[in-house]
Design a protein around this motif. Structure first.
Motif, PDB file in Angstrom:
ATOM      1  N   ALA A  17      -3.140 -22.785  -8.335  1.00  0.00           N
ATOM      2  CA  ALA A  17      -2.072 -22.932  -9.328  1.00  0.00           C
ATOM      3  C   ALA A  17      -1.099 -21.762  -9.240  1.00  0.00           C
ATOM      4  CB  ALA A  17      -2.662 -23.039 -10.727  1.00  0.00           C
ATOM      5  N   GLN A  18      -1.604 -20.580  -8.974  1.00  0.00           N
ATOM      6  CA  GLN A  18      -0.737 -19.417  -8.808  1.00  0.00           C
ATOM      7  C   GLN A  18       0.121 -19.568  -7.553  1.00  0.00           C
ATOM      8  OE1 GLN A  18      -0.191 -16.741 -10.909  1.00  0.00           O
ATOM      9  NE2 GLN A  18       1.494 -16.442  -9.449  1.00  0.00           N
ATOM     10  N   GLU A  19      -0.462 -20.138  -6.499  1.00  0.00           N
ATOM     11  CA  GLU A  19       0.300 -20.398  -5.271  1.00  0.00           C
ATOM     12  C   GLU A  19       1.407 -21.418  -5.533  1.00  0.00           C
ATOM     13  OE1 GLU A  19      -2.590 -21.657  -2.445  1.00  0.00           O
ATOM     14  OE2 GLU A  19      -3.440 -19.650  -2.156  1.00  0.00           O
ATOM     15  N   ALA A  20       1.093 -22.440  -6.328  1.00  0.00           N
ATOM     16  CA  ALA A  20       2.084 -23.447  -6.678  1.00  0.00           C
ATOM     17  C   ALA A  20       3.214 -22.823  -7.497  1.00  0.00           C
ATOM     18  CB  ALA A  20       1.429 -24.582  -7.466  1.00  0.00           C
ATOM     19  N   LYS A  21       2.857 -21.890  -8.364  1.00  0.00           N
ATOM     20  CA  LYS A  21       3.859 -21.191  -9.169  1.00  0.00           C
ATOM     21  C   LYS A  21       4.779 -20.360  -8.282  1.00  0.00           C
ATOM     22  CE  LYS A  21       4.182 -18.265 -13.298  1.00  0.00           C
ATOM     23  NZ  LYS A  21       3.402 -17.499 -14.314  1.00  0.00           N
ATOM     24  N   ASP A  22       4.215 -19.734  -7.262  1.00  0.00           N
ATOM     25  CA  ASP A  22       5.012 -18.957  -6.316  1.00  0.00           C
ATOM     26  C   ASP A  22       5.979 -19.859  -5.550  1.00  0.00           C
ATOM     27  OD1 ASP A  22       3.662 -16.690  -7.105  1.00  0.00           O
ATOM     28  OD2 ASP A  22       2.250 -16.723  -5.422  1.00  0.00           O
ATOM     29  N   GLU A  23       5.520 -21.066  -5.191  1.00  0.00           N
ATOM     30  CA  GLU A  23       6.380 -22.026  -4.489  1.00  0.00           C
ATOM     31  C   GLU A  23       7.565 -22.425  -5.362  1.00  0.00           C
ATOM     32  OE1 GLU A  23       3.268 -24.366  -1.507  1.00  0.00           O
ATOM     33  OE2 GLU A  23       3.780 -25.225  -3.443  1.00  0.00           O
ATOM     34  N   LEU A  24       7.305 -22.613  -6.637  1.00  0.00           N
ATOM     35  CA  LEU A  24       8.368 -22.974  -7.568  1.00  0.00           C
ATOM     36  C   LEU A  24       9.420 -21.867  -7.641  1.00  0.00           C
ATOM     37  CD1 LEU A  24       6.255 -24.531 -10.462  1.00  0.00           C
ATOM     38  CD2 LEU A  24       7.957 -25.748  -9.081  1.00  0.00           C
ATOM     39  N   GLU A  25       8.956 -20.631  -7.660  1.00  0.00           N
ATOM     40  CA  GLU A  25       9.871 -19.497  -7.766  1.00  0.00           C
ATOM     41  C   GLU A  25      10.763 -19.362  -6.536  1.00  0.00           C
ATOM     42  OE1 GLU A  25       7.331 -16.183  -8.499  1.00  0.00           O
ATOM     43  OE2 GLU A  25       6.992 -16.693 -10.612  1.00  0.00           O
ATOM     44  N   LYS A  26      10.296 -19.871  -5.384  1.00  0.00           N
ATOM     45  CA  LYS A  26      11.053 -19.776  -4.133  1.00  0.00           C
ATOM     46  C   LYS A  26      11.920 -21.012  -3.875  1.00  0.00           C
ATOM     47  CE  LYS A  26       7.412 -17.006  -1.967  1.00  0.00           C
ATOM     48  NZ  LYS A  26       6.350 -16.974  -0.927  1.00  0.00           N
ATOM     49  N   SER A  27      11.748 -22.059  -4.662  1.00  0.00           N
ATOM     50  CA  SER A  27      12.431 -23.329  -4.418  1.00  0.00           C
ATOM     51  C   SER A  27      13.847 -23.350  -4.997  1.00  0.00           C
ATOM     52  CB  SER A  27      11.622 -24.476  -5.037  1.00  0.00           C
ATOM     53  OG  SER A  27      12.376 -25.670  -5.074  1.00  0.00           O
ATOM     54  N   ILE A  28      14.803 -23.765  -4.176  1.00  0.00           N
ATOM     55  CA  ILE A  28      16.187 -23.935  -4.633  1.00  0.00           C
ATOM     56  C   ILE A  28      16.243 -24.954  -5.761  1.00  0.00           C
ATOM     57  CG2 ILE A  28      18.467 -24.795  -3.986  1.00  0.00           C
ATOM     58  CD1 ILE A  28      17.985 -23.692  -1.191  1.00  0.00           C
ATOM     59  N   VAL A  29      15.587 -26.086  -5.548  1.00  0.00           N
ATOM     60  CA  VAL A  29      15.634 -27.166  -6.538  1.00  0.00           C
ATOM     61  C   VAL A  29      14.983 -26.753  -7.846  1.00  0.00           C
ATOM     62  CG1 VAL A  29      14.827 -29.507  -7.077  1.00  0.00           C
ATOM     63  CG2 VAL A  29      15.750 -28.993  -4.811  1.00  0.00           C
ATOM     64  N   ALA A  30      13.809 -26.147  -7.773  1.00  0.00           N
ATOM     65  CA  ALA A  30      13.103 -25.747  -8.994  1.00  0.00           C
ATOM     66  C   ALA A  30      13.885 -24.703  -9.780  1.00  0.00           C
ATOM     67  CB  ALA A  30      11.718 -25.214  -8.651  1.00  0.00           C
ATOM     68  N   ASN A  31      14.641 -23.864  -9.081  1.00  0.00           N
ATOM     69  CA  ASN A  31      15.423 -22.824  -9.745  1.00  0.00           C
ATOM     70  C   ASN A  31      16.736 -23.329 -10.309  1.00  0.00           C
ATOM     71  OD1 ASN A  31      14.251 -19.934  -9.586  1.00  0.00           O
ATOM     72  ND2 ASN A  31      13.793 -20.782  -7.578  1.00  0.00           N
ATOM     73  N   LEU A  32      17.339 -24.331  -9.661  1.00  0.00           N
ATOM     74  CA  LEU A  32      18.651 -24.808 -10.090  1.00  0.00           C
ATOM     75  C   LEU A  32      18.580 -26.001 -11.039  1.00  0.00           C
ATOM     76  CD1 LEU A  32      20.826 -24.638  -6.825  1.00  0.00           C
ATOM     77  CD2 LEU A  32      20.663 -22.970  -8.684  1.00  0.00           C
ATOM     78  N   ALA A  33      17.613 -26.876 -10.838  1.00  0.00           N
ATOM     79  CA  ALA A  33      17.548 -28.115 -11.631  1.00  0.00           C
ATOM     80  C   ALA A  33      16.858 -27.890 -12.969  1.00  0.00           C
ATOM     81  CB  ALA A  33      16.821 -29.197 -10.849  1.00  0.00           C
ATOM     82  N   ASP A  34      17.278 -28.648 -13.973  1.00  0.00           N
ATOM     83  CA  ASP A  34      16.602 -28.629 -15.263  1.00  0.00           C
ATOM     84  C   ASP A  34      15.357 -29.503 -15.231  1.00  0.00           C
ATOM     85  OD1 ASP A  34      18.398 -26.974 -17.015  1.00  0.00           O
ATOM     86  OD2 ASP A  34      19.835 -28.441 -16.290  1.00  0.00           O
ATOM     87  N   ASP A  35      15.418 -30.558 -14.432  1.00  0.00           N
ATOM     88  CA  ASP A  35      14.247 -31.412 -14.258  1.00  0.00           C
ATOM     89  C   ASP A  35      14.430 -32.265 -13.006  1.00  0.00           C
ATOM     90  OD1 ASP A  35      11.743 -32.412 -14.749  1.00  0.00           O
ATOM     91  OD2 ASP A  35      12.280 -33.571 -16.519  1.00  0.00           O
TER      92      ASP A  35
END
Length: 203
Positions: free
Chosen positions: A167-185
């Motif tokens: 889950a921590q690895e998945a959280k790190d992936e989110l932090e590096k993702s363009i989409v996860a950082n820019l999109a609201d959903d």
């Protein structure tokens, strides 16, 4: 406001028109240069996601705007079977599913798994392959109906990250993702082999 539909192919046909339509929608909504660029980046990401499946895939792209929210939609049909899925895995030099790396790669893997035929041979693969991505899922009233949202996934990952390493690895992936950082959903709706992806961005 809902735009016209643009047909897109993996070869790139329609991509320029889709991005031009994105820019026109941004202008219609009065977005500044920075916001318009972010909207274009999100359109590029969802188009590239579709293009990663098969050379024969076709998709309909459109945008919707209401109040201060712009929605990017892509709808396509992904006729997945075990043979096609194995071919997707084989595209990496290692023969493993390297395409499942990163947040968008995980969405691609989730879609290719969720569109597999509903039979005993694929059921075990579906449960195993979805992994943590299942945290954002809601099964429909029958087995061929499937919904996923980034907001539910993120909330679940936040709760699980303190106790689960993956889950921590998945959280790190989110932090590096363009989409996860820019999109609201981001939402994915699947009915059998019909797939609709939507990205929501407020300005």
């Amino acid at each position: 406001m809902k735009t016209e539909l643009i047909s897109i192919s993996p070869a790139g046909t329609g991509m320029d028109k889709a991005l031009e339509l994105t820019e026109k929608t941004g202008a219609f909504c009065g977005l500044d240069h920075k916001s318009a660029l972010r909207l274009r980046l999100l359109s590029e990401e969802v188009i590239e996601l579709m293009r990663s499946f098969t050379d024969e895939l076709r998709g309909d792209f459109w945008l919707e705007a209401k109040d201060n929210v712009v929605e990017i939609h892509l709808k396509t049909e992904i006729p997945m079977d075990l043979k096609t899925k194995k071919e997707l895995i084989a595209v990496s030099s290692s023969g493993k599913n390297a395409a499942a790396k990163g947040f968008m790669g995980k969405i691609r893997e989730m879609i290719s798994t969720a569109t597999l035929p509903d039979d005993p041979e694929t059921k075990a693969m579906t449960d195993q392959a979805l992994g943590l991505m299942s945290l954002g899922c809601q099964m429909g009233s029958y087995s061929g109906s499937y919904s996923w949202s980034m907001s539910s996934y993120v909330a679940s990952i936040e709760k699980a990250s303190e106790t689960k390493t993956d889950a921590q690895e998945a959280k790190d992936e989110l932090e590096k993702s363009i989409v996860a950082n820019l999109a609201d959903d981001v939402t994915v709706h699947i009915v059998n082999s019909d797939v609709e992806i939507a990205i929501y961005k407020s300005f």
